[in-house]
Design an enzyme around this catalytic site. Structure first.
Site, mmCIF file in Angstrom:
data_model
loop_
_atom_site.group_PDB
_atom_site.id
_atom_site.type_symbol
_atom_site.label_atom_id
_atom_site.label_comp_id
_atom_site.label_asym_id
_atom_site.label_seq_id
_atom_site.Cartn_x
_atom_site.Cartn_y
_atom_site.Cartn_z
ATOM 1 N N TYR A 125 -28.825 39.754 2.566
ATOM 2 C CA TYR A 125 -28.426 38.348 2.486
ATOM 3 C C TYR A 125 -26.907 38.267 2.620
ATOM 4 O O TYR A 125 -26.176 38.535 1.670
ATOM 5 C CB TYR A 125 -28.907 37.789 1.147
ATOM 6 C CG TYR A 125 -28.730 36.310 0.927
ATOM 7 C CD1 TYR A 125 -28.288 35.452 1.921
ATOM 8 C CD2 TYR A 125 -29.039 35.751 -0.316
ATOM 9 C CE1 TYR A 125 -28.141 34.100 1.693
ATOM 10 C CE2 TYR A 125 -28.911 34.401 -0.552
ATOM 11 C CZ TYR A 125 -28.456 33.578 0.452
ATOM 12 O OH TYR A 125 -28.320 32.236 0.213
ATOM 13 N N LYS A 154 -29.875 38.598 7.254
ATOM 14 C CA LYS A 154 -29.744 37.131 7.230
ATOM 15 C C LYS A 154 -28.268 36.800 7.395
ATOM 16 O O LYS A 154 -27.478 36.985 6.477
ATOM 17 C CB LYS A 154 -30.293 36.599 5.903
ATOM 18 C CG LYS A 154 -30.228 35.090 5.719
ATOM 19 C CD LYS A 154 -30.836 34.751 4.348
ATOM 20 C CE LYS A 154 -30.930 33.264 4.094
ATOM 21 N NZ LYS A 154 -29.613 32.662 3.770
#
Length: 297
Positions: A131, A159
């Site tokens: 992330y 991501k």
């Protein structure tokens, strides 16, 4: 699991705790809409404001009500020991994957971030999504660090933050990162306003805030991009520009999404952990006007 639309619902709560009934309704709605995965305990899910037991309960409820839709659970925390505990709870509850941001108070070094992921991967039996969210973590990944982390076992997706809306620049960004990743590691785009551009530029996944409230609208953009219909994906996203403008004006998507959820009765008020607040007075009226203009379902 790390392709298509990953929809991120809110975690409705007040100072007494999580509103489990409302959260279950949000998850069930996403499962009914047939999103590709459900991402809980991301920034939209207010993971940083929940204790370990509350997080474990959110994951349990998600898995129980996702009707087989893969659940990706956020496990980020300040200390590695807490990340490991969150990861274990996620796995025990049946999460299909985990999402990990390098959360920090003291700014982390590249080696510290790599060691975090290396340590966590040693304890995982499910895949992990990296992330990359510099807006909240204040850590900026280089592509080289992404490539290094992507070699670790269990890492299956990156991501990334929003890409430039210029298509040529976006394609260059995605292609440059992809060269450094193993073939089985996907690239996902975050930042709803940039999602169509990211998908059209070659991203595999949209990690979506608005998808957590209006999955069919987000699915339409995603499926158009997956089908190679660049113009349709762009047109559908451009039609939501009034919503993206609200994100820009109010410092991101969380307060806007939470305000929408309250206005539409999807959650009760208040739904954010203090000291966070949804938009009020004239700002709330603006959101109501945009909703009326867009006619989202």
């Amino acid at each position: 699991m790390f392709t298509g639309l990953s929809a991120f619902p809110l975690t409705p709560m007040n100072e007494r705790g999580i509103n489990e009934y409302e959260f279950v309704r949000l998850v069930a709605h996403l499962a009914e809409a047939a999103v590709d995965s459900i991402g809980v305990l991301g920034s939209t899910g207010s993971y940083a404001y929940l204790n370990r037991d509350e997080r474990a309960r959110v994951i349990q409820l998600s898995v129980e009500n996702a009707v087989g839709t893969p659940v990706i659970a956020g496990i980020g925390a300040l200390r590695t020991r807490d990340v490991l505990a969150n990861a274990e709870h996620a796995q025990q509850a049946g999460a299909s994957g985990v999402l990990l941001a390098p959360v920090s108070y003291q700014k982390l070094t590249n080696d510290e971030v790599f060691d975090l992921y290396a340590t966590v991967c040693q304890s995982l039996s499910v895949p992990l999504c990296v992330y990359d969210n510099p807006g909240t973590t204040h850590f900026e990944f280089s592509d080289e660090l992404h490539g290094r982390i992507a070699q670790l076992p269990q890492v299956r997706s990156i991501k990334i933050p929003p890409v430039n809306n210029d298509m040529d620049s976006a394609k260059e960004r995605v292609a440059g990162l992809r060269k450094l990743l193993p073939a089985d590691v996907t690239i996902g785009i975050s930042g709803d306003a940039a999602a169509a551009t990211g998908l059209n530029a070659g991203c595999d996944t949209w990690y979506s805030v608005i998808g957590g409230l209006y999955p069919r609208a987000a699915l339409a953009i995603t499926r158009a991009a997956q089908a190679g219909d660049i113009q349709q994906a762009k047109a559908l996203s451009d039609a939501l520009e009034p919503l993206w403008a609200l994100y820009r004006e109010y410092g991101g998507s969380l307060r806007v999404a939470a305000t929408i959820a309250e206005i539409t009765g999807k959650v009760s008020q208040p739904c954010l952990p203090q000291p966070l607040k949804t938009l009020q007075a004239g700002d709330r009226k603006r959101v109501e006007q945009v909703l009326g203009q867009l006619g989202l379902e």
